[in-house]
Design an enzyme around this catalytic site. Structure first.
Site, PDB file in Angstrom:
ATOM      1  N   ARG A 173       0.805  -1.223   0.000  1.00  0.00           N
ATOM      2  CA  ARG A 173       0.000   0.000   0.000  1.00  0.00           C
ATOM      3  C   ARG A 173       0.843   1.280   0.000  1.00  0.00           C
ATOM      4  O   ARG A 173       0.487   2.292   0.606  1.00  0.00           O
ATOM      5  CB  ARG A 173      -0.957   0.047   1.215  1.00  0.00           C
ATOM      6  N   SER A 246     -10.912  -0.204   2.483  1.00  0.00           N
ATOM      7  CA  SER A 246     -10.250  -0.247   3.797  1.00  0.00           C
ATOM      8  C   SER A 246      -9.842   1.163   4.190  1.00  0.00           C
ATOM      9  O   SER A 246      -9.098   1.820   3.439  1.00  0.00           O
ATOM     10  CB  SER A 246      -8.987  -1.104   3.733  1.00  0.00           C
ATOM     11  N   GLU A 342      -5.180   4.304   5.365  1.00  0.00           N
ATOM     12  CA  GLU A 342      -4.750   4.014   3.996  1.00  0.00           C
ATOM     13  C   GLU A 342      -5.251   5.148   3.086  1.00  0.00           C
ATOM     14  O   GLU A 342      -4.621   5.497   2.096  1.00  0.00           O
ATOM     15  CB  GLU A 342      -5.363   2.681   3.543  1.00  0.00           C
TER      16      GLU A 342
HETATM   17  P1  FAD Z   1      -8.263   8.660  -6.213  1.00  0.00           P
HETATM   18  O1  FAD Z   1      -9.033   8.282  -5.001  1.00  0.00           O
HETATM   19  O2  FAD Z   1      -8.858   9.657  -7.126  1.00  0.00           O
HETATM   20  O3  FAD Z   1      -6.809   9.165  -5.757  1.00  0.00           O
HETATM   21  C1  FAD Z   1      -6.063   8.422  -4.831  1.00  0.00           C
HETATM   22  C2  FAD Z   1      -4.664   9.058  -4.746  1.00  0.00           C
HETATM   23  O4  FAD Z   1      -3.990   8.893  -5.980  1.00  0.00           O
HETATM   24  C3  FAD Z   1      -4.706  10.566  -4.495  1.00  0.00           C
HETATM   25  O5  FAD Z   1      -3.603  10.926  -3.691  1.00  0.00           O
HETATM   26  C4  FAD Z   1      -4.559  11.177  -5.890  1.00  0.00           C
HETATM   27  O6  FAD Z   1      -3.964  12.456  -5.900  1.00  0.00           O
HETATM   28  C5  FAD Z   1      -3.639  10.155  -6.529  1.00  0.00           C
HETATM   29  N1  FAD Z   1      -3.839  10.062  -7.985  1.00  0.00           N
HETATM   30  C6  FAD Z   1      -4.909   9.566  -8.638  1.00  0.00           C
HETATM   31  N2  FAD Z   1      -4.704   9.587  -9.966  1.00  0.00           N
HETATM   32  C7  FAD Z   1      -3.480  10.121 -10.134  1.00  0.00           C
HETATM   33  C8  FAD Z   1      -2.693  10.430 -11.287  1.00  0.00           C
HETATM   34  N3  FAD Z   1      -3.103  10.178 -12.537  1.00  0.00           N
HETATM   35  N4  FAD Z   1      -1.465  11.003 -11.079  1.00  0.00           N
HETATM   36  C9  FAD Z   1      -1.022  11.260  -9.836  1.00  0.00           C
HETATM   37  N5  FAD Z   1      -1.717  11.013  -8.733  1.00  0.00           N
HETATM   38  C10 FAD Z   1      -2.931  10.439  -8.880  1.00  0.00           C
HETATM   39  N6  FAD Z   1      -7.505  -0.558  -2.893  1.00  0.00           N
HETATM   40  C11 FAD Z   1      -6.704  -1.657  -2.921  1.00  0.00           C
HETATM   41  O7  FAD Z   1      -5.476  -1.533  -3.006  1.00  0.00           O
HETATM   42  N7  FAD Z   1      -7.239  -2.918  -2.856  1.00  0.00           N
HETATM   43  C12 FAD Z   1      -8.565  -3.142  -2.761  1.00  0.00           C
HETATM   44  O8  FAD Z   1      -9.001  -4.279  -2.700  1.00  0.00           O
HETATM   45  C13 FAD Z   1      -9.431  -2.006  -2.734  1.00  0.00           C
HETATM   46  N8  FAD Z   1     -10.773  -2.174  -2.621  1.00  0.00           N
HETATM   47  C14 FAD Z   1     -11.592  -1.090  -2.578  1.00  0.00           C
HETATM   48  C15 FAD Z   1     -12.973  -1.297  -2.472  1.00  0.00           C
HETATM   49  C16 FAD Z   1     -13.831  -0.217  -2.428  1.00  0.00           C
HETATM   50  C17 FAD Z   1     -15.316  -0.460  -2.312  1.00  0.00           C
HETATM   51  C18 FAD Z   1     -13.319   1.098  -2.515  1.00  0.00           C
HETATM   52  C19 FAD Z   1     -14.253   2.265  -2.499  1.00  0.00           C
HETATM   53  C20 FAD Z   1     -11.952   1.316  -2.608  1.00  0.00           C
HETATM   54  C21 FAD Z   1     -11.069   0.226  -2.638  1.00  0.00           C
HETATM   55  N9  FAD Z   1      -9.674   0.384  -2.744  1.00  0.00           N
HETATM   56  C22 FAD Z   1      -8.855  -0.716  -2.801  1.00  0.00           C
HETATM   57  C23 FAD Z   1      -9.078   1.741  -2.780  1.00  0.00           C
HETATM   58  C24 FAD Z   1      -9.075   2.409  -4.191  1.00  0.00           C
HETATM   59  O9  FAD Z   1      -9.999   1.792  -5.042  1.00  0.00           O
HETATM   60  C25 FAD Z   1      -7.695   2.357  -4.839  1.00  0.00           C
HETATM   61  O10 FAD Z   1      -6.746   3.004  -4.020  1.00  0.00           O
HETATM   62  C26 FAD Z   1      -7.680   3.033  -6.223  1.00  0.00           C
HETATM   63  O11 FAD Z   1      -6.442   2.818  -6.857  1.00  0.00           O
HETATM   64  C27 FAD Z   1      -7.950   4.528  -6.158  1.00  0.00           C
HETATM   65  O12 FAD Z   1      -8.133   4.967  -7.488  1.00  0.00           O
HETATM   66  P2  FAD Z   1      -8.799   6.361  -7.822  1.00  0.00           P
HETATM   67  O13 FAD Z   1      -8.641   6.614  -9.277  1.00  0.00           O
HETATM   68  O14 FAD Z   1     -10.181   6.388  -7.300  1.00  0.00           O
HETATM   69  O15 FAD Z   1      -7.849   7.341  -6.999  1.00  0.00           O
HETATM   70  N1  EPU Z   2     -11.810  -9.770   9.796  1.00  0.00           N
HETATM   71  C1  EPU Z   2     -12.588  -9.828  10.913  1.00  0.00           C
HETATM   72  N2  EPU Z   2     -13.568  -8.898  11.068  1.00  0.00           N
HETATM   73  C2  EPU Z   2     -13.799  -7.913  10.161  1.00  0.00           C
HETATM   74  C3  EPU Z   2     -12.998  -7.859   9.018  1.00  0.00           C
HETATM   75  C4  EPU Z   2     -12.003  -8.811   8.842  1.00  0.00           C
HETATM   76  O1  EPU Z   2     -12.413 -10.704  11.778  1.00  0.00           O
HETATM   77  O2  EPU Z   2     -14.695  -7.118  10.385  1.00  0.00           O
HETATM   78  C5  EPU Z   2     -10.794 -10.810   9.584  1.00  0.00           C
HETATM   79  C6  EPU Z   2     -11.254 -11.793   8.476  1.00  0.00           C
HETATM   80  O3  EPU Z   2     -12.055 -12.811   8.999  1.00  0.00           O
HETATM   81  C7  EPU Z   2      -9.935 -12.313   7.961  1.00  0.00           C
HETATM   82  C8  EPU Z   2      -8.993 -11.118   8.160  1.00  0.00           C
HETATM   83  O4  EPU Z   2      -9.597 -10.248   9.097  1.00  0.00           O
HETATM   84  O5  EPU Z   2      -9.488 -13.370   8.729  1.00  0.00           O
HETATM   85  C9  EPU Z   2      -8.678 -10.364   6.861  1.00  0.00           C
HETATM   86  O6  EPU Z   2      -9.905  -9.912   6.282  1.00  0.00           O
HETATM   87  P1  EPU Z   2     -10.103  -9.760   4.693  1.00  0.00           P
HETATM   88  O7  EPU Z   2      -9.706 -11.017   4.004  1.00  0.00           O
HETATM   89  O8  EPU Z   2     -11.452  -9.221   4.471  1.00  0.00           O
HETATM   90  O9  EPU Z   2      -9.018  -8.711   4.270  1.00  0.00           O
HETATM   91  P2  EPU Z   2      -8.540  -7.342   4.913  1.00  0.00           P
HETATM   92  O10 EPU Z   2      -7.186  -7.550   5.483  1.00  0.00           O
HETATM   93  O11 EPU Z   2      -9.569  -6.762   5.822  1.00  0.00           O
HETATM   94  C10 EPU Z   2      -7.304  -6.614   2.754  1.00  0.00           C
HETATM   95  C11 EPU Z   2      -7.145  -5.351   1.972  1.00  0.00           C
HETATM   96  C12 EPU Z   2      -8.318  -5.175   1.028  1.00  0.00           C
HETATM   97  C13 EPU Z   2      -8.366  -6.352   0.071  1.00  0.00           C
HETATM   98  C14 EPU Z   2      -8.529  -7.623   0.888  1.00  0.00           C
HETATM   99  C15 EPU Z   2      -8.475  -8.865   0.021  1.00  0.00           C
HETATM  100  C16 EPU Z   2      -5.825  -3.808   3.291  1.00  0.00           C
HETATM  101  C17 EPU Z   2      -5.807  -2.589   4.148  1.00  0.00           C
HETATM  102  N3  EPU Z   2      -7.031  -4.214   2.853  1.00  0.00           N
HETATM  103  O12 EPU Z   2      -8.436  -6.441   3.595  1.00  0.00           O
HETATM  104  O13 EPU Z   2      -8.097  -4.003   0.274  1.00  0.00           O
HETATM  105  O14 EPU Z   2      -9.433  -6.235  -0.826  1.00  0.00           O
HETATM  106  O15 EPU Z   2      -7.449  -7.710   1.863  1.00  0.00           O
HETATM  107  O16 EPU Z   2      -7.197  -9.093  -0.411  1.00  0.00           O
HETATM  108  O17 EPU Z   2      -4.773  -4.366   3.002  1.00  0.00           O
HETATM  109  C18 EPU Z   2      -8.457  -1.640   0.311  1.00  0.00           C
HETATM  110  O18 EPU Z   2      -7.235  -1.532   0.341  1.00  0.00           O
HETATM  111  O19 EPU Z   2      -9.226  -0.645   0.242  1.00  0.00           O
HETATM  112  C19 EPU Z   2      -9.042  -2.981   0.327  1.00  0.00           C
HETATM  113  C20 EPU Z   2     -10.349  -3.195   0.340  1.00  0.00           C
END
Ligand code: FAD
Ligand code: EPU
Length: 346
Positions: A173, A246, A342
């Protein structure tokens, strides 16, 4: 020869509501807002008086930002689209993708071509250009595993700079763009190495289970389908409930500390990531502190995933931040672990 620049065409909106430009659904306003679809348009923005006289923030899909107040500057929204195949050889396809391209649509394009490398990252919201910023990751893969290089414009000099994978300094991250050179670059293109040989990364437990219930063998398509199903069940859809995934990172602690904590909390979840360190599931820490479903006015902890903070409708950025601080304090007192956001807070 008569030449026209696109400068006259660039529209700068004033006092612009960002409510539909951030997945938290926070109704913050930007002093100025503009969007660009090409490098030429971006260059027009960079030479404008509004750009020169204001602080700037680059916005993609707004799925990893939290506006705690109105933004007193210029927001530039990246909409550079397009996928370009640079090379197609025996085992790999090298593609260059516009930074404004929707990430999930790019994943779906990749699997539709039978290519592998990013299928585990299906349904992550946002843009391709933001994917290197925090090195997006999910279900056993990170985007650093497929990125070859990142093209960007340095804001201070307006010069183009290309970062190799190593120069991006990717970590969990994190990257150079979120770390020591934060806010200094506008990413315009990202180049990926997609593989014709399937990765078939199903080691993240639930994927194998989901494939079994779908009765499908691992392939880029079936893994993407499994990931989409799992994520749809677990995570709130921002179109229905404001959130940015997250809210906190999973903290990394020294393994002896983890082992000691596990004696006190036998169900504590953690993953050994090196000889000395363990990554702790922050969702478990928050959940086990009794905070899952906790709500203060319209700011809340999601009922299924305690790592996700949600906006039930009218929460302000300040209210989400107050809730996050309360959670950080409780987690610190209960486990002596400092969890950090994050999400990019502005
Ligand atoms: P923005 O939110 O618009 O920007 C994020 C940052 O990047 C800001 O600092 C912005 O200035 C910068 N930025 C964006 N575009 C550019 C560019 N072209 N040049 C320079 N800087 C830029 N993240 C994960 O890693 N794993 C996940 O599983 C995950 N699951 C998600 C689930 C949900 C429901 C949501 C809402 C978010 C999740 N995220 C996850 C977080 C998010 O989707 C990612 O971080 C994504 O890459 C953000 O993209 P964005 O275009 O929306 O960036
Ligand atoms: N857990 C709980 N309670 C909760 C949530 C999670 O007990 O309310 C436990 C789950 O049971 C599991 C563990 O925590 O044993 C991990 O949970 P999960 O697999 O849902 O993943 P996470 O660590 O909570 C991370 C990333 C997610 C990504 C998933 C799948 C981070 C900060 N988050 O979540 O990324 O989608 O793994 O790989 O690393 C994001 O970055 O925005 C994001 C959604």
């Amino acid at each position: 020869m008569i030449c026209f620049t696109t400068f006259e065409l660039m529209i700068f909106s004033e006092n612009f509501s960002l409510k539909t430009y951030n997945t938290f659904g926070i109704d913050a306003k930007a002093k100025y807002f503009t969007a660009f679809e090409s490098i030429a348009e971006l260059n027009s923005i960079l030479i404008s008086e509004i750009y020169k006289n204001n602080k700037t923030f680059v916005l993609g899909g707004g799925s990893n930002v939290l506006f705690k107040e109105d933004y007193d500057g210029l927001i530039i929204h990246n909409k550079i689209a397009g996928i370009c195949i640079l090379e197609d050889n025996k085992n790999d396809v090298i593609v260059e993708v516009g930074a404004g391209k929707n990430w999930h649509n790019f994943v779906m394009w990749s699997v539709s071509q039978g290519l592998s490398g990013i299928e585990n990252l299906a349904l992550i919201p946002g843009t391709v250009g933001a994917s290197p910023i925090q090195n997006i990751g999910a279900y056993g893969l990170e985007v650093k595993d497929t990125i070859i290089k990142v093209a960007a414009i340095e804001i201070a000099t307006q010069k183009v700079k290309t970062f190799s994978n190593a120069e991006c300094e990717f970590q969990y991250r994190n990257s150079i763009f979120k770390g020591k050179r934060k806010g200094e670059f506008i990413i315009t293109k990202v180049t990926f190495n997609l593989s014709k040989i399937p990765f078939n990364k199903t080691s993240y437990g639930v994927i194998a289970e989901e494939l079994k219930s779908l009765d499908k063998a691992p392939s880029p398509q079936s893994i993407a389908e499994a990931v989409i199903n799992i994520r749809s069940r677990k995570l709130p859809n921002p179109e229905e409930l404001g959130n940015s995934g997250s809210f906190f990172k999973n903290p990394v602690i020294l393994t002896p500390k983890f082992t000691a904590l596990q004696k006190k909390f036998p169900k504590l979840v953690g993953y050994k990531i090196s000889e000395t360190e363990t990554k702790v599931a922050a969702g478990w820490l928050i959940d086990n502190a009794g905070l899952k479903g906790y709500r203060k006015a319209d700011a809340g902890v999601h009922i299924n995933q305690a790592l996700v903070l949600v906006n039930y409708g009218e929460a302000s950025g300040e209210e989400i931040i107050a809730l996050a601080k309360e959670i950080q304090t409780i987690v610190k007192e209960k486990y002596d672990i400092q969890i950090v956001p994050e999400v990019n807070i502005l």
